[in-house]
Design a protein around this motif. Structure first.
Motif, short mmCIF file in Angstrom:
data_model
loop_
_atom_site.label_atom_id
_atom_site.label_comp_id
_atom_site.label_asym_id
_atom_site.label_seq_id
_atom_site.Cartn_x
_atom_site.Cartn_y
_atom_site.Cartn_z
N SER A 177 -5.15 0.51 13.13
CA SER A 177 -5.22 1.97 13.17
C SER A 177 -4.03 2.49 13.97
O SER A 177 -3.80 2.08 15.12
CB SER A 177 -6.53 2.42 13.84
OG SER A 177 -6.58 3.82 13.93
N VAL A 178 -3.25 3.36 13.33
CA VAL A 178 -2.09 3.96 13.98
C VAL A 178 -2.31 5.48 13.98
O VAL A 178 -2.19 6.13 12.94
CB VAL A 178 -0.78 3.60 13.27
CG1 VAL A 178 0.40 4.23 14.00
CG2 VAL A 178 -0.61 2.10 13.16
N LYS A 179 -2.68 6.01 15.13
CA LYS A 179 -2.95 7.44 15.26
C LYS A 179 -3.92 7.93 14.19
O LYS A 179 -3.77 9.00 13.59
CB LYS A 179 -1.64 8.24 15.19
CG LYS A 179 -0.69 7.95 16.34
CD LYS A 179 0.57 8.83 16.24
CE LYS A 179 1.52 8.54 17.41
NZ LYS A 179 2.73 9.38 17.33
N GLY A 180 -4.93 7.14 13.94
CA GLY A 180 -5.96 7.50 12.98
C GLY A 180 -5.68 7.08 11.56
O GLY A 180 -6.58 7.16 10.71
N ALA A 181 -4.48 6.64 11.24
CA ALA A 181 -4.15 6.13 9.91
C ALA A 181 -4.46 4.63 9.88
O ALA A 181 -3.88 3.87 10.66
CB ALA A 181 -2.68 6.37 9.58
N ILE A 182 -5.39 4.22 9.04
CA ILE A 182 -5.83 2.83 9.00
C ILE A 182 -5.10 2.14 7.85
O ILE A 182 -5.27 2.52 6.68
CB ILE A 182 -7.35 2.75 8.83
CG1 ILE A 182 -8.03 3.46 10.01
CG2 ILE A 182 -7.81 1.30 8.74
CD1 ILE A 182 -9.51 3.64 9.85
N LEU A 183 -4.30 1.14 8.19
CA LEU A 183 -3.41 0.52 7.22
C LEU A 183 -3.50 -1.00 7.29
O LEU A 183 -3.62 -1.58 8.38
CB LEU A 183 -1.96 0.92 7.50
CG LEU A 183 -1.63 2.41 7.58
CD1 LEU A 183 -0.25 2.59 8.18
CD2 LEU A 183 -1.72 3.03 6.21
N PRO A 184 -3.39 -1.69 6.14
CA PRO A 184 -3.19 -3.14 6.17
C PRO A 184 -1.72 -3.42 6.46
O PRO A 184 -0.84 -2.86 5.78
CB PRO A 184 -3.58 -3.57 4.75
CG PRO A 184 -3.26 -2.37 3.91
CD PRO A 184 -3.47 -1.16 4.78
N PHE A 185 -1.44 -4.25 7.43
CA PHE A 185 -0.04 -4.52 7.78
C PHE A 185 0.55 -5.67 6.96
O PHE A 185 1.72 -5.98 7.08
CB PHE A 185 0.08 -4.81 9.28
CG PHE A 185 0.36 -3.57 10.09
CD1 PHE A 185 1.49 -3.50 10.90
CD2 PHE A 185 -0.49 -2.48 10.04
CE1 PHE A 185 1.76 -2.36 11.63
CE2 PHE A 185 -0.23 -1.34 10.77
CZ PHE A 185 0.90 -1.27 11.57
N ARG A 186 -0.27 -6.28 6.11
CA ARG A 186 0.27 -7.30 5.18
C ARG A 186 -0.53 -7.24 3.90
O ARG A 186 -1.76 -7.11 3.93
CB ARG A 186 0.20 -8.70 5.78
CG ARG A 186 0.82 -9.79 4.90
CD ARG A 186 0.99 -11.10 5.67
NE ARG A 186 -0.29 -11.69 6.02
CZ ARG A 186 -0.94 -12.58 5.26
NH1 ARG A 186 -0.41 -12.98 4.11
NH2 ARG A 186 -2.09 -13.09 5.65
N GLN A 187 0.17 -7.29 2.77
CA GLN A 187 -0.51 -7.36 1.48
C GLN A 187 0.28 -8.25 0.54
O GLN A 187 1.51 -8.36 0.63
CB GLN A 187 -0.72 -5.97 0.88
CG GLN A 187 0.53 -5.17 0.61
CD GLN A 187 0.19 -3.74 0.19
OE1 GLN A 187 -0.39 -2.97 0.94
NE2 GLN A 187 0.55 -3.39 -1.04
N VAL A 188 -0.45 -8.93 -0.35
CA VAL A 188 0.16 -9.90 -1.26
C VAL A 188 -0.25 -9.54 -2.69
O VAL A 188 -1.44 -9.45 -3.01
CB VAL A 188 -0.30 -11.33 -0.95
CG1 VAL A 188 0.35 -12.32 -1.92
CG2 VAL A 188 0.04 -11.70 0.49
N GLU A 189 0.75 -9.32 -3.54
CA GLU A 189 0.51 -9.00 -4.95
C GLU A 189 0.78 -10.23 -5.79
O GLU A 189 1.80 -10.91 -5.62
CB GLU A 189 1.40 -7.85 -5.39
CG GLU A 189 1.18 -7.42 -6.83
CD GLU A 189 1.97 -6.19 -7.21
OE1 GLU A 189 2.06 -5.89 -8.41
OE2 GLU A 189 2.50 -5.51 -6.30
N SER A 190 -0.14 -10.53 -6.72
CA SER A 190 -0.01 -11.74 -7.53
C SER A 190 -0.56 -11.51 -8.93
O SER A 190 -1.55 -10.81 -9.11
CB SER A 190 -0.79 -12.89 -6.87
OG SER A 190 -0.76 -14.06 -7.67
N ASN A 191 0.12 -12.12 -9.92
CA ASN A 191 -0.42 -12.12 -11.28
C ASN A 191 -1.07 -13.44 -11.61
O ASN A 191 -1.35 -13.73 -12.78
CB ASN A 191 0.69 -11.79 -12.29
CG ASN A 191 1.74 -12.89 -12.37
OD1 ASN A 191 1.67 -13.91 -11.68
ND2 ASN A 191 2.74 -12.70 -13.21
N GLY A 192 -1.33 -14.25 -10.60
CA GLY A 192 -1.94 -15.56 -10.79
C GLY A 192 -0.94 -16.70 -10.74
O GLY A 192 -1.32 -17.84 -10.48
N ASP A 193 0.32 -16.42 -11.00
CA ASP A 193 1.38 -17.42 -10.89
C ASP A 193 2.00 -17.24 -9.50
O ASP A 193 2.86 -16.39 -9.29
CB ASP A 193 2.43 -17.21 -11.98
CG ASP A 193 3.42 -18.36 -12.06
OD1 ASP A 193 3.51 -19.11 -11.07
OD2 ASP A 193 4.10 -18.48 -13.09
#
Length: 507
Positions: A177-193
């Motif tokens: 939480s940054v000043k009330g904004a709740i964010l994921p600091f890491r994300q991973v996008e995948s199409n399965g490969d």
């Protein structure tokens, strides 16, 4: 001692799960920011890069730089635009616009207050052993997506959506939480490969800081450089159409292909031109195949016109097509997005000009270009479907396996002969037969020779399209592509034949 049976805990409900999420967000001090700016690093395709997002009221922008490839999306109110690595800007109106509708519904938290559009699928464990509730979210005019809600924290651990021949997932980690904004600091996008996963890591967050209006200015789209429309000859080989191009003073012959999402240069040609591949490349053709990467290239000459391209994909085309086609390169979507293109199979010419510059010729069709393909609505034996207009395919018609599964019995193909169909990725098995009728707007075709594709993956297993309408059908017309304006025009050619009197061939 008397033992009494314990009642099982009540089954979870969508409303209960949403209430738990609202409580969890409130404990974290969740507040909707007036403006939000997030930046960080990207890693994927053997490349390192950066991302930057801005949000201010009803304005949004997302920039992604990965190696020499730059992409951008800008939203102004309810209009969303995407700029591809070649600089072409298109307004999203089709499939991707519907997908964004659902993503906005989730990101804004609106789905929590409208539970009627969410269905609980069940409880499941995903990557990292995370215990989640799986739910299907399908708002009006949105493309359904699957949300995985953490059973312990009520945070969103994953979003999944159907994409091309499979599913794309985005996994979220390290919420803060940054000043009330709740964010994921890491994300991973995948199409399965997983060799082509892209990881986004947040490094900086600014909440409620002023953002200059110029940040959201819409960039100009790339256009072909010519002061007037010009006509160049085309050549035909094995049902495919080619045109001469020049690159850095060297002459080559490129396939004219509305079914390709990029401009592709054969690895042999790239080596001769000293084009240095950057990162890795994944191409969805007959199968998913890897390429050498992407490279910077300022432009390609077509007759007296200059096509700005910025980046090209490098692929060993001879190997990728199983040696079926000797191709120097491919003029794909960036060419058709930057120019209005008229193909005349009777005169064997191609006329090109700036978008909207050619005289209107024939019946107009609306074309969806969201996925950097030319997709139209047509009808196959009385059933509506969405088809790719594929000038790079020499067949009359390809029908994809997912469409066949969705409409069992529509086209009985048991007992018909197997045939081979070639494309990027090599050959694949198909069934050859004759389709009674194909309707394209005011044009009706009979006895179409078609290949039913048996692929389970690759471009010919796309879950959104019924199939491809190839050059053997389009050669009945003088075809004008004005994809920058989301349009195509068909005018009957001199050799137009609707097939009603042709023999039905049992293939």
């Amino acid at each position: 001692m008397v033992l009494t049976a314990q009642a099982p805990p009540p089954a979870p409900t969508i409303v209960g799960l949403f209430d738990a999420r609202k409580t969890a967000l409130a404990k974290l001090g969740d507040r909707v920011p007036k403006s939000l700016e997030v930046s960080g690093t990207l890693k994927g395709f053997a490349l390192n890069g950066t991302f930057h997002t801005w949000h201010d009221g009803n304005l949004d922008r997302y920039d992604e730089i990965l190696g020499v490839r730059e992409e951008r999306t800008i939203r102004i109110g309810d209009r969303e635009y995407a700029q591809n690595p070649s600089g072409d800007v298109r307004q999203l109106k089709g499939l991707l616009a519907h997908r964004q509708t659902t993503q906005d519904f989730i990101d804004s938290g609106a789905f929590l207050n409208q539970p009627q559009y969410t269905t609980l699928v069940g409880r499941t464990t995903i990557i990292g052993g995370r215990d989640t509730y799986q739910m299907r979210v399908a708002p009006p005019d949105g493309q359904p997506e699957t949300v995985f809600l953490d059973a312990t924290t009520s945070m969103i651990d994953r979003i999944s959506y159907t994409d091309e021949d499979g599913a794309t997932t985005i996994d979220y980690f390290d919420y803060r939480s940054v000043k009330g904004a709740i964010l994921p600091f890491r994300q991973v996008e995948s199409n399965g490969d997983h060799d082509y996963d892209v990881t986004e890591t947040t490094m900086g967050v600014r909440v409620n800081a002023p953002i200059a209006a110029a940040v959201f200015a819409l960039p100009k789209s790339t256009q072909i450089q010519t002061d007037r429309p010009l006509t160049v000859p085309i050549a035909e080989r094995q049902g495919h159409y080619y045109t001469a191009v020049s690159i850095r003073g060297h002459d080559y012959e490129f396939l004219i292909d509305t079914g390709a999402q990029g401009v592709v240069v054969d690895s042999r040609v790239a080596a001769a031109l000293l084009l240095v591949p950057n990162g890795r490349l994944e191409v969805s053709g007959a199968t998913r195949v890897g390429g050498l990467g992407i490279a910077e290239l300022d432009s390609i000459g077509i007759g007296a016109a200059t096509l700005p391209v910025r980046v090209v994909s490098i692929l060993d085309l001879r190997t990728a097509t199983g040696g079926a086609f000797p191709i120097d390169g491919i003029l794909g979507y960036p060419f058709f997005a930057a120019a209005e293109v008229r193909i005349d199979p009777d005169k064997m010419t191609m006329t090109i000009g700036k978008p909207g510059s050619l005289d209107v010729l024939g019946s107009k069709f609306a074309v969806d270009v969201d996925r950097q393909l030319a997709e139209i609505n047509a009808r196959l034996d009385g059933v509506d479907g969405r088809f790719v207009l594929d000038t790079g395919n020499g067949s009359e018609l390809l029908i994809f396996n997912p469409f066949m599964q969705e409409h069992p019995g529509l086209i009985p193909y048991a007992g018909h002969a197997a045939v081979s169909n070639y494309g990027v990725g090599g050959s694949m098995h198909a069934i050859g037969l004759t389709i009674d009728e194909l309707d394209m707007g005011p044009f009706r075709f009979f006895n179409r020779y078609a290949n039913v594709m048996l692929s389970q993956s690759g471009a010919f297993a796309d879950k959104f399209d019924a199939g491809n309408i190839g050059m053997a059908t389009l050669r009945n017309f003088v075809t004008t592509f004005d994809l920058a304006n989301g349009a195509m025009y068909l005018s009957r050619g001199a050799r137009f034949d609707d097939g009603r009197y042709r023999s039905v061939i049992e293939q």
